[in-house]
Design a protein around this motif. Structure first.
Motif, short mmCIF file in Angstrom:
data_model
loop_
_atom_site.label_atom_id
_atom_site.label_comp_id
_atom_site.label_asym_id
_atom_site.label_seq_id
_atom_site.Cartn_x
_atom_site.Cartn_y
_atom_site.Cartn_z
N LEU A 1 38.16 -29.81 42.41
CA LEU A 1 37.60 -29.63 41.05
C LEU A 1 36.34 -30.48 40.83
N GLY A 2 35.65 -30.78 41.91
CA GLY A 2 34.43 -31.60 41.81
C GLY A 2 33.37 -30.95 40.95
N ASP A 3 33.14 -29.65 41.17
CA ASP A 3 32.12 -28.94 40.38
C ASP A 3 32.48 -28.97 38.90
N LEU A 4 33.74 -28.63 38.64
CA LEU A 4 34.19 -28.53 37.25
C LEU A 4 34.06 -29.87 36.54
N LYS A 5 34.46 -30.94 37.26
CA LYS A 5 34.40 -32.28 36.64
C LYS A 5 32.95 -32.69 36.37
N SER A 6 32.02 -32.17 37.20
CA SER A 6 30.63 -32.54 36.92
C SER A 6 29.96 -31.52 35.99
N GLY A 7 30.78 -30.71 35.33
CA GLY A 7 30.26 -29.83 34.28
C GLY A 7 29.69 -28.53 34.78
N TYR A 8 30.00 -28.18 36.02
CA TYR A 8 29.43 -26.95 36.57
C TYR A 8 30.55 -25.93 36.83
N LEU A 9 30.46 -24.81 36.13
CA LEU A 9 31.43 -23.73 36.34
C LEU A 9 30.91 -22.89 37.50
N ASN A 10 31.58 -22.97 38.64
CA ASN A 10 31.07 -22.22 39.80
C ASN A 10 31.55 -20.77 39.78
N SER A 11 31.23 -20.03 40.85
CA SER A 11 31.46 -18.58 40.80
C SER A 11 32.94 -18.23 40.61
N PHE A 12 33.84 -18.95 41.30
CA PHE A 12 35.27 -18.63 41.13
C PHE A 12 35.73 -19.05 39.74
N GLY A 13 35.20 -20.18 39.27
CA GLY A 13 35.53 -20.63 37.91
C GLY A 13 35.11 -19.60 36.88
N ALA A 14 33.91 -19.05 37.07
CA ALA A 14 33.40 -18.04 36.13
C ALA A 14 34.26 -16.77 36.22
N PHE A 15 34.70 -16.44 37.43
CA PHE A 15 35.54 -15.25 37.63
C PHE A 15 36.87 -15.42 36.90
N ILE A 16 37.44 -16.63 37.01
CA ILE A 16 38.73 -16.90 36.33
C ILE A 16 38.55 -16.85 34.81
N CYS A 17 37.43 -17.37 34.34
CA CYS A 17 37.23 -17.48 32.88
C CYS A 17 36.81 -16.17 32.22
N GLN A 18 36.49 -15.16 33.06
CA GLN A 18 36.09 -13.86 32.51
C GLN A 18 37.14 -13.34 31.53
N GLY A 19 36.72 -13.00 30.35
CA GLY A 19 37.64 -12.40 29.37
C GLY A 19 38.52 -13.40 28.65
N LYS A 20 38.40 -14.68 28.97
CA LYS A 20 39.21 -15.69 28.27
C LYS A 20 38.55 -16.04 26.94
N THR A 21 39.37 -16.52 26.01
CA THR A 21 38.81 -16.91 24.70
C THR A 21 38.17 -18.29 24.81
N ARG A 22 37.41 -18.62 23.79
CA ARG A 22 36.73 -19.94 23.76
C ARG A 22 37.76 -21.07 23.86
N GLN A 23 38.87 -20.93 23.15
CA GLN A 23 39.89 -21.98 23.16
C GLN A 23 40.50 -22.12 24.56
N VAL B 1 22.27 -24.66 33.82
CA VAL B 1 23.56 -24.12 33.36
C VAL B 1 24.70 -25.13 33.50
N VAL B 2 24.35 -26.38 33.85
CA VAL B 2 25.38 -27.42 33.88
C VAL B 2 25.86 -27.64 32.44
N GLY B 3 27.16 -27.65 32.27
CA GLY B 3 27.72 -27.81 30.92
C GLY B 3 27.92 -26.49 30.21
N ASP B 4 27.48 -25.40 30.84
CA ASP B 4 27.66 -24.07 30.26
C ASP B 4 28.92 -23.44 30.86
N PHE B 5 30.01 -23.47 30.12
CA PHE B 5 31.27 -22.97 30.67
C PHE B 5 31.51 -21.50 30.30
N PHE B 6 30.49 -20.87 29.77
CA PHE B 6 30.63 -19.45 29.43
C PHE B 6 29.68 -18.60 30.27
#
Lengths: 318, 355
Positions: A218-240, A142-147
């Motif tokens: 932001l180490g996880d994010l920079k290496s392409g990994y959306l971690n649990s808090f990142g996924a929680f923040i992105c919930q319901g956000k649009t692709r853009q 799931v690295v690189g999977d931001f959804f």
């Protein structure tokens, strides 16, 4: 008796043969500096369940071997340059040696455990190792999977992170040949909750939340990994919106991308609130555990209770 | 503030908590577990006062509980059979047709509710977090209420069937076969809820040829090869959606040990199966049109479907993780194909009617 992680390095003289100096050097580097949280957890369980010193050492060493093997492999997979503030083994000793060293640790686990003679313990440990590897595999996929969703990450973390916590609290009972199904179901749920809480708290460090360890921001994010808090923040956000969030290089850029620091704090409060319900669940299972303990073992409950404080809130229990 | 309670299957209160009959003013919401083996034996419930439940408006609860979205699965084949016979000027009986339409719909909702009830009692909804309507899991209705609605609707469906059977006794064979297959699937599920390959076959028969043949007969028209072919075509398409859904859930359902065709094949072969299943459907649709409908419609529909298939096949080809968001992307892409097919068919049928 206090024992450091480096003391846990050797269970049997055969563990690290003298004729393999490079391997010994690699392990010395790896084990030094580890907090040995899992081994401490084993020691705490062992002290309350009256495990023999030999059993306690075997279990403590087993969990540290498995954990460190996973770190050796993990660093190579993630191409992490640092481990515990030092150059990662794959960089210092070559990737081939890092892989072999990790495999060797896992093999020693099986040799030592099978020598102990409890086949259920051997079987359970083998299951945990396979869960761990499945989790590693899935996480890499799931690295690189931001959804990716929080539910999907929870499943991965249950395999990768929680399996070791489950082992720490179940293995001492198995070593004592206590196999009641209900007891182990309760311990399994508790281990899952501890693993999730630990992972979620660790993921918050990435956003500089309760980050006393000074973990890279932001180490996880920079290496392409959306971690649990990142996924929680992105919930319901649009692709853009997600596209712009994941491009953030600093926390300020991140706050801006998600709609401001106030929104971030709001999300953090909601995340903490969600995890409080996991803590409530852990306490519930802890109360259930009490009914399975023998007289004289009740202190274990008091010692297991503050684990959520330590693992999620990252503070010493009051 | 909610409280938690854990009960094992052996506990005398276990069933009343699962059914929701333990209290008049509280709901027991089962907490999801990631430890799948314990899903059906021990359940932790969050006990919540009904007054504190977040309940959407009645209409939303109704739509979700009765899974109105899934009515498409039953309304489309009924619409197709009806319009084909109207276009062919077949001498249909309006009374039995209306009764059969209502009866089939009631039976479908009843089976749907029964399925949700069974999944709740067996623990499937605690393993697959998106399965079923989630109405029971959200505390909007109790499992006992769902079971009751299911029984009432089934009784009404039987009431609709009786006059049809009296008027057209031949219908009883198809009805009997459907009931036998349905009961067999239910029995299999009750004994081993992890085995689902048999369920897939039952779905194909019940949504496919049994439905189209039975409905045509209930309209007072003899069944023919076209109704069988149409049923097989629709059943094949329904199974495509079922496989898509199973593919989206491949990780949790495999962990829970559910045996469906997708899990049995594994991730890589399942991707090929989905592509193969869809290609066969497009060919089948073309052949069906060649044999029974306008060849030009078969050609145009195939061109549209083939054109739209590229993005679906590309998604299937590129998906690399059984755990990430790409699974939902594949599902959505496949479901769009399903909806497009329905749209094309409906348009085509209206065209025939207006001729």
């Amino acid at each position: 008796m206090q024992r450091s992680v480096i003391d846990l390095k050797v269970y049997d003289p055969q563990d690290f043969p003298a004729y393999l100096p490079k391997l010994n050097k690699l392990y010395d580097d790896l084990f030094a500096g580890g907090k040995g949280f899992r081994a401490k957890l084993i020691r705490m369980m062992g002290a309350n369940l009256n495990l023999t010193a030999k059993e306690e050492l075997l279990l403590g060493q087993t969990i540290e071997f498995i954990h460190n093997a996973s770190l050796l492999h993990d660093d190579l997979i993630d191409r992490s340059h640092l481990r515990r503030g030092k150059t990662a083994a794959w960089l210092k000793y070559t990737p081939e040696y890092a892989v072999l060293a990790g495999d060797y640790l896992l093999a020693r686990v099986m040799v030592n455990l099978s020598g102990h003679g409890n086949i259920k313990l051997v079987q359970y440990t083998a299951e945990v190792i396979s869960d761990l590897l499945e989790g590693e595999w899935l996480q890499d996929s799931v690295v690189g999977d931001f959804f990716v969703t929080l539910e999907q990450l929870d499943r991965i973390h249950n395999l990768k992170t929680a399996s070791l916590f489950k082992w720490c609290i179940r293995a001492p009972f198995i070593a004592q040949e206590r196999y009641e199904e209900e007891l182990h179901r309760t311990l399994e749920e508790m281990g899952t909750l501890l693993g999730q809480l630990f992972q979620r708290s660790d993921d918050l460090l990435d956003y500089n939340i309760r980050n006393d360890e000074g973990k890279a921001i932001l180490g996880d994010l920079k290496s392409g990994y959306l971690n649990s808090f990142g996924a929680f923040i992105c919930q319901g956000k649009t692709r853009q919106e997600i596209d712009s969030i994941v491009k953030s290089k600093t926390l300020e850029e991140y706050y801006f991308a998600i709609g401001g620091k106030a929104h971030f704090d709001q999300k953090l409060a909601a995340f903490d609130e969600m995890n409080k319900s996991l803590i409530q669940m852990y306490d519930h299972h802890l109360a259930r555990l009490q009914t399975f303990l023998k007289p004289g073992e009740e202190k274990l409950i008091d010692q297991l209770r503050p684990l959520t404080e330590i693992l999620y809130w990252r503070r010493k229990p009051s | 503030m909610s409280q938690l309670i854990t009960l094992s299957k052996s506990s005398p209160e276990f069933e009343s908590y699962l059914l929701g009959t333990f209290s008049q003013d509280k709901r027991a919401l089962p907490v999801q577990t990631l430890n799948v083996n314990s899903a059906s034996e021990t359940v932790t419930f969050r006990i919540v006062p009904i007054t504190s439940l977040q309940r959407p408006e009645f209409f939303t609860v109704f739509l979700q509980t009765f899974k109105v979205k899934s009515f498409l699965l039953i309304l489309v084949p009924l619409f197709l059979v009806l319009t084909i016979n109207l276009a062919d000027s077949a001498p249909l009986d309006p009374q039995t047709t209306v009764l059969a339409t209502i009866g089939v719909l009631l039976a479908f909702v009843s089976v749907n509710l029964r399925n949700d009830y069974m999944d709740h009692m067996k623990g499937v909804d605690r393993v697959l977090e998106k399965s079923g309507s989630r109405a029971i899991q959200n505390g909007w209705v109790t499992a006992a209420q769902v079971k009751f609605y299911s029984s009432v609707l089934l009784a009404l469906a039987i009431l609709c069937a009786i006059p049809i059977i009296i008027a057209l006794p031949d219908v009883i064979w198809v009805l009997g076969a459907s009931v036998a297959v349905g009961l067999w699937a239910q029995f299999k599920k009750q004994n081993s809820f992890k085995y689902r390959i048999g369920g897939e076959l039952a779905l194909f028969l019940m949504f496919g040829p049994f439905l189209t043949v039975g409905y045509q007969q209930a309209m007072g028209i003899l069944w023919d090869a076209e109704s069988v072919a149409l049923g097989c075509l629709w059943g094949w398409l329904v199974l495509f959606v079922v496989h898509l859904k199973n593919f989206a859930n491949i990780l949790p359902s495999a962990q829970a040990g559910f045996t469906n065709t997708i899990n049995w094949l594994g991730f890589d072969k399942a991707r090929r199966l989905l592509a193969f299943w869809w290609v066969i459907f497009v060919l089948f649709n073309l052949v069906y049109h060649g044999a029974y409908a306008g060849k030009y419609w078969g050609f145009y529909a195939s061109v549209v479907l083939i054109f739209l298939s590229f993005s679906f096949i590309a998604r299937l080809k590129n998906i690399s993780s059984p755990a990430g968001s790409e699974l939902q992307g594949v599902y959505r892409s496949g479901f769009k194909l399903f909806l497009t097919t329905i749209g094309l068919w409906v348009f085509e049928c209206l065209w025939y009617l207006l001729q």
